[in-house]
Scaffold this motif. Structure first.
Motif, PDB file in Angstrom:
ATOM      1  N   MET A 107       0.779  -0.991  -0.540  1.00 46.60           N
ATOM      2  CA  MET A 107      -0.521   0.388   0.400  1.00 46.60           C
ATOM      3  C   MET A 107       0.698   1.475  -0.538  1.00 46.60           C
ATOM      4  N   THR A 108       0.444   2.243  -1.070  1.00 50.43           N
ATOM      5  CA  THR A 108       1.649   3.316  -0.676  1.00 50.43           C
ATOM      6  C   THR A 108       1.185   4.236   0.099  1.00 50.43           C
ATOM      7  N   GLU A 109       2.198   5.025   0.349  1.00 45.94           N
ATOM      8  CA  GLU A 109       1.746   6.234   1.647  1.00 45.94           C
ATOM      9  C   GLU A 109       1.231   6.616   2.113  1.00 45.94           C
ATOM     10  N   ASP A 110       0.697   6.615   1.099  1.00 41.50           N
ATOM     11  CA  ASP A 110       0.008   8.537   0.586  1.00 41.50           C
ATOM     12  C   ASP A 110      -1.510   7.943   1.081  1.00 41.50           C
ATOM     13  N   LEU A 111      -2.020   6.145   0.862  1.00 40.52           N
ATOM     14  CA  LEU A 111      -3.369   6.166   0.856  1.00 40.52           C
ATOM     15  C   LEU A 111      -3.782   5.835   2.223  1.00 40.52           C
ATOM     16  N   SER A 112      -2.301   5.918   3.498  1.00 44.65           N
ATOM     17  CA  SER A 112      -2.778   5.738   4.414  1.00 44.65           C
ATOM     18  C   SER A 112      -2.899   6.662   5.143  1.00 44.65           C
ATOM     19  N   VAL A 113      -4.614   6.755   6.093  1.00 49.64           N
ATOM     20  CA  VAL A 113      -4.206   7.172   7.170  1.00 49.64           C
ATOM     21  C   VAL A 113      -3.498   8.534   7.545  1.00 49.64           C
ATOM     22  N   LYS A 114      -3.447   9.833   7.489  1.00 54.27           N
ATOM     23  CA  LYS A 114      -2.435  10.150   8.397  1.00 54.27           C
ATOM     24  C   LYS A 114      -2.901  11.216   9.563  1.00 54.27           C
ATOM     25  N   ASN A 115      -4.080  11.989   9.470  1.00 48.04           N
ATOM     26  CA  ASN A 115      -4.177  12.756  10.991  1.00 48.04           C
ATOM     27  C   ASN A 115      -5.654  13.024  10.592  1.00 48.04           C
ATOM     28  N   GLU A 116      -6.505  13.545  11.444  1.00 51.30           N
ATOM     29  CA  GLU A 116      -8.125  13.910  11.292  1.00 51.30           C
ATOM     30  C   GLU A 116      -8.864  13.505  10.378  1.00 51.30           C
ATOM     31  N   LYS A 140      -0.497  18.573  -8.096  1.00 53.73           N
ATOM     32  CA  LYS A 140      -0.556  17.049  -9.504  1.00 53.73           C
ATOM     33  C   LYS A 140      -0.096  15.728  -8.913  1.00 53.73           C
ATOM     34  N   PHE A 141       1.251  16.361  -8.306  1.00 60.00           N
ATOM     35  CA  PHE A 141       1.857  14.948  -7.297  1.00 60.00           C
ATOM     36  C   PHE A 141       2.306  14.793  -5.894  1.00 60.00           C
ATOM     37  N   LYS A 142       1.257  13.824  -5.386  1.00 60.98           N
ATOM     38  CA  LYS A 142       1.946  13.451  -3.919  1.00 60.98           C
ATOM     39  C   LYS A 142       2.424  13.765  -3.082  1.00 60.98           C
ATOM     40  N   THR A 143       3.694  12.703  -3.842  1.00 59.61           N
ATOM     41  CA  THR A 143       5.342  13.664  -2.746  1.00 59.61           C
ATOM     42  C   THR A 143       6.267  13.638  -4.304  1.00 59.61           C
ATOM     43  N   ILE A 144       7.230  13.304  -4.216  1.00 60.42           N
ATOM     44  CA  ILE A 144       7.972  13.950  -5.140  1.00 60.42           C
ATOM     45  C   ILE A 144       9.544  12.823  -6.550  1.00 60.42           C
ATOM     46  N   ASP A 145       8.709  11.313  -5.133  1.00 60.12           N
ATOM     47  CA  ASP A 145       9.340  10.404  -5.985  1.00 60.12           C
ATOM     48  C   ASP A 145       8.114  10.417  -6.728  1.00 60.12           C
ATOM     49  N   ASP A 146       6.839  10.622  -6.945  1.00 65.28           N
ATOM     50  CA  ASP A 146       5.502  10.487  -7.907  1.00 65.28           C
ATOM     51  C   ASP A 146       6.284  11.382  -8.996  1.00 65.28           C
ATOM     52  N   TYR A 147       7.127  12.074  -8.855  1.00 66.13           N
ATOM     53  CA  TYR A 147       6.861  13.174 -10.012  1.00 66.13           C
ATOM     54  C   TYR A 147       7.278  12.232 -11.582  1.00 66.13           C
ATOM     55  N   GLN A 148       6.834  12.840 -12.549  1.00 59.20           N
ATOM     56  CA  GLN A 148       6.931  12.219 -13.498  1.00 59.20           C
ATOM     57  C   GLN A 148       7.470  13.336 -14.888  1.00 59.20           C
ATOM     58  N   ARG A 149       7.864  13.366 -15.828  1.00 57.26           N
ATOM     59  CA  ARG A 149       8.412  14.824 -16.477  1.00 57.26           C
ATOM     60  C   ARG A 149       6.988  14.988 -17.817  1.00 57.26           C
ATOM     61  N   THR A 150       6.605  16.149 -17.727  1.00 55.65           N
ATOM     62  CA  THR A 150       5.740  15.980 -19.415  1.00 55.65           C
ATOM     63  C   THR A 150       6.893  16.392 -20.192  1.00 55.65           C
ATOM     64  N   PHE A 151       6.419  15.847 -21.205  1.00 45.36           N
ATOM     65  CA  PHE A 151       7.072  16.186 -22.706  1.00 45.36           C
ATOM     66  C   PHE A 151       6.350  17.193 -23.557  1.00 45.36           C
ATOM     67  N   LEU A 152       6.338  17.938 -24.111  1.00 42.84           N
ATOM     68  CA  LEU A 152       5.556  18.227 -24.941  1.00 42.84           C
ATOM     69  C   LEU A 152       4.575  17.371 -25.584  1.00 42.84           C
ATOM     70  N   SER A 153       5.126  16.673 -26.458  1.00 41.44           N
ATOM     71  CA  SER A 153       4.171  15.475 -27.353  1.00 41.44           C
ATOM     72  C   SER A 153       3.092  15.051 -26.215  1.00 41.44           C
ATOM     73  N   ASP A 154       3.356  14.796 -24.960  1.00 40.78           N
ATOM     74  CA  ASP A 154       2.661  14.653 -24.660  1.00 40.78           C
ATOM     75  C   ASP A 154       1.224  15.523 -23.622  1.00 40.78           C
ATOM     76  N   ILE A 155       1.846  16.552 -23.571  1.00 38.85           N
ATOM     77  CA  ILE A 155       0.916  17.883 -22.837  1.00 38.85           C
ATOM     78  C   ILE A 155      -0.668  18.009 -24.601  1.00 38.85           C
ATOM     79  N   GLU A 156       0.071  17.498 -25.201  1.00 40.50           N
ATOM     80  CA  GLU A 156      -0.837  17.704 -26.587  1.00 40.50           C
ATOM     81  C   GLU A 156      -1.737  17.022 -26.556  1.00 40.50           C
ATOM     82  N   GLU A 157      -1.575  15.465 -26.278  1.00 38.78           N
ATOM     83  CA  GLU A 157      -2.267  14.425 -25.745  1.00 38.78           C
ATOM     84  C   GLU A 157      -3.060  14.469 -24.999  1.00 38.78           C
ATOM     85  N   GLU A 158      -2.416  15.087 -23.362  1.00 34.02           N
ATOM     86  CA  GLU A 158      -3.442  15.426 -22.072  1.00 34.02           C
ATOM     87  C   GLU A 158      -4.654  16.592 -23.231  1.00 34.02           C
ATOM     88  N   VAL A 159      -3.909  17.888 -24.229  1.00 32.18           N
ATOM     89  CA  VAL A 159      -5.126  18.633 -23.768  1.00 32.18           C
ATOM     90  C   VAL A 159      -6.126  18.263 -24.698  1.00 32.18           C
TER      91      VAL A 159
END
Length: 599
Positions: free
Chosen positions: A1-10, A222-241
């Motif tokens: 289970m990833t850390e960002d899905l765990s219960v962290k606070n009230e 956009k990302f939970k932690t710095i470890d989840d970061y993935q670089r977005t390229f120019l071709s990627d943003i065209e398909e995303e939009v």
């Protein structure tokens, strides 16, 4: 289970009581508006006008071409999306004295032909455009983000999908000004609070996001932690939009008894559709509004309907039109017509209220790959529907992954939709379940007769041996490539879109798009090498193909493929049915033909 899905606070604690104060009593409204708003922030400093050695064009030109491609597709589909372009780091800026070196080049408004023409004019001569706007040493990213946020918030139309995209060449800006960096991070967090995703597209092979922008996108949510970061390229943003994943429905997932959680269904794949047809008036091509009315059908209406003029149609509409309440639907059972009103026919579909109900669990191995009816959808949690859904959803997802099972549910996405059975395959990477629709009896087909008739030919059996099979394996190995859905486009669809674009821009000629469904023989033969000749010699494929008899043989001395020369006498050309003339010269040639025949 990833850390960002765990219960962290009230705040993320589990609330399951349906009468709790946090549970909203209001009915969940379905999402039907899909309007999208995008603001592009383009860095206009000097490094952006350097030449990219791979494309031999400047990085700034690449950004404008990407914006042009996105805008052109939205115009072709006649969407009501909004697009704006902000240039930062320029010597020319708006009249607002508080925002220097920030130029609102394309006003954030509904996509239009004027925006496309402005982009074409800038791309025609980038050097002249650069001299007009200039480049400064300042890097006002905070002011650009503030201006983009204000542009998105001032538009008073329903726009559930909004985002900001930053194109930049600098990977470590303002390294000596930590105060300004802190302001930029806080502004990115404000975008997260406004539910406006922020995406940074770094240009160049040497661009390093770890210096500043990776942390910035984490602050934007956009990302939970710095470890989840993935670089977005120019071709990627065209398909995303162009093809964004959208939330198609929000509802409650009933697990049993009074235990519920809020979820949302995301469409990750959309089917390509042709542009909507518009009815035009024959005299002046004016768009017409279509109105449907009901009338009683007479015995001779079907025969005389094609010969009715406008007066007869108006008379029929005025004298025989019916109200919708007087229209009945019927189904024939046992030789009798069982009638239903329109409201009763609609209520037949409402077996369940919109939502999802858990029926049980099955091993994941029981889901066959042949059970494919429609593309899968992603089911993830939604805290706005029911508080505490994130924690309960995380526990359920974790247990399904551990036990290797999949929930089986009945899902009704909207009020007027029919219920269907779905198998939910857990996936911890995207924090959700992939929902696969399960087939029913009428969805199953027996393909054995079709395969035996069209795939295997009993009369022409190919004689093979182990050497021939080994040769075929080598050919398959060399001609195999990784499949991507974006590699192949519908040629008919994109030809139609190119025609619409050419008409909208008043272009003299049509630039036909490349047909990606036709294989490149030159590249294929280079990859095969000598295997092609070996295969043809072993199989003797040319000798086994029978020669087809031509349907209509041409007259003696006439070559159908020969081109008509320009010097050919027009009297000889006029006797033929086809001319080798362009569309611009065709009216003139037709007039000359008519005058010659009169003489």
């Amino acid at each position: 289970m990833t850390e960002d899905l765990s219960v962290k606070n009230e705040e993320d604690s589990l609330w399951l009581n349906p009468i709790d104060d946090f549970v909203s009593d209001q009915k969940i409204k379905p999402l039907y508006c899909i309007r999208q708003g995008v603001v592009f922030i383009i860095d206009a400093t000097e490094p952006m006008f350097e030449i990219n050695p791979i494309t031999n064009t400047s990085y700034f030109s690449q950004c404008l071409k990407a914006c042009k491609s996105i805008l052109s597709e939205k115009l072709s589909w006649n969407t009501t999306d909004y697009i704006g372009i902000i240039l930062m780091g320029t010597n020319k800026w708006d009249q607002d004295p508080e925002i220097k070196h920030v130029l609102s080049w394309l006003t954030f408004e509904e996509v239009s032909i004027d925006q496309r023409k402005k982009l074409d004019k800038a791309l025609l001569d980038i050097e002249t455009f650069h001299s007009e706007i200039g480049s400064s040493e300042a890097y006002p990213l905070y002011d650009a983000l503030w201006h983009a946020s204000r542009s998105l918030s001032t538009v008073k139309v329903k726009m559930p999908f909004r985002r900001i995209v930053v194109f930049t060449r600098s990977d470590d800006p303002l390294s000596n000004n930590q105060t300004e960096r802190y302001r930029i991070r806080m502004k990115a967090k404000d975008c997260s609070d406004m539910r406006v995703p922020l995406t940074v597209v770094g240009l160049g092979e040497e661009w390093e996001p770890e210096h500043f922008f990776a942390e910035l996108e984490v602050n934007s949510g956009k990302f939970k932690t710095i470890d989840d970061y993935q670089r977005t390229f120019l071709s990627d943003i065209e398909e995303e939009v162009k093809h964004p994943s959208r939330t198609s429905a929000k509802f409650e997932w009933e697990l049993g008894g009074e235990v519920k959680l809020g979820v949302r269904m995301i469409s990750i794949i959309s089917k390509s559709k042709f542009p909507r047809k518009i009815h035009l008036k024959k005299e002046n091509n004016e768009p017409l509004d279509v109105h449907t009315f009901w009338r009683t059908m007479q015995n001779n209406d079907s025969e005389n309907e094609s010969s009715e003029d406008e007066g007869d149609q108006e008379r029929i509409k005025s004298h025989a039109s019916l109200y919708k309440s007087n229209v009945w639907h019927y189904v024939t059972y046992g030789g009798r017509q069982i009638k239903f009103t329109k409201s009763q026919a609609q209520n037949l579909k409402k077996i369940y209220e919109p939502g999802m109900k858990l029926l049980g669990f099955k091993p994941r191995s029981e889901l066959s790959v042949t059970y494919h009816i429609e593309p899968a959808k992603l089911i993830t949690y939604d805290e706005t529907t029911l508080r505490g859904s994130r924690a309960l959803f995380a526990c359920l997802l974790a247990q399904c992954m551990v036990k290797n099972v999949m929930p089986i549910c009945v899902l009704t996405s909207r009020q007027s939709s029919s219920p269907n059975l779905f198998a939910l395959v857990p996936d911890s990477t995207y924090e959700g379940f992939y929902a696969y629709r399960l087939p029913t009896t009428e969805n199953l087909r027996d393909l054995a007769p079709l395969i035996g008739e069209y795939i295997y030919d009993k009369e022409r059996v190919c004689s093979t041996n182990e050497d021939t099979l080994d040769l075929c394996r080598k050919i398959i190995s060399r001609s195999t490539f990784m499949y991507e859905p974006t590699m192949f486009r519908n040629p008919k669809l994109h030809m139609e879109l190119a025609s619409i674009e050419s008409l909208a821009l008043d272009e003299d000629s049509l630039r036909a798009p490349l047909d990606t469904t036709i294989p490149d023989k030159k590249v294929l033969y280079e990859r095969l090498g000598t295997l092609k000749d070996k295969f043809e010699s072993v199989i003797s494929i040319h000798d086994s193909i029978p020669q087809k008899r031509p349907i209509n043989s041409a007259p003696d001395g006439f070559n159908k493929n020969a081109k008509v020369e320009e010097e050919l006498d027009f009297e000889q050309r006029s006797g033929r049915k086809k001319y080798s003339k362009t569309a611009e010269r065709l009216p003139t040639e037709c007039r000359d033909t008519a005058s010659w025949q009169e003489k």
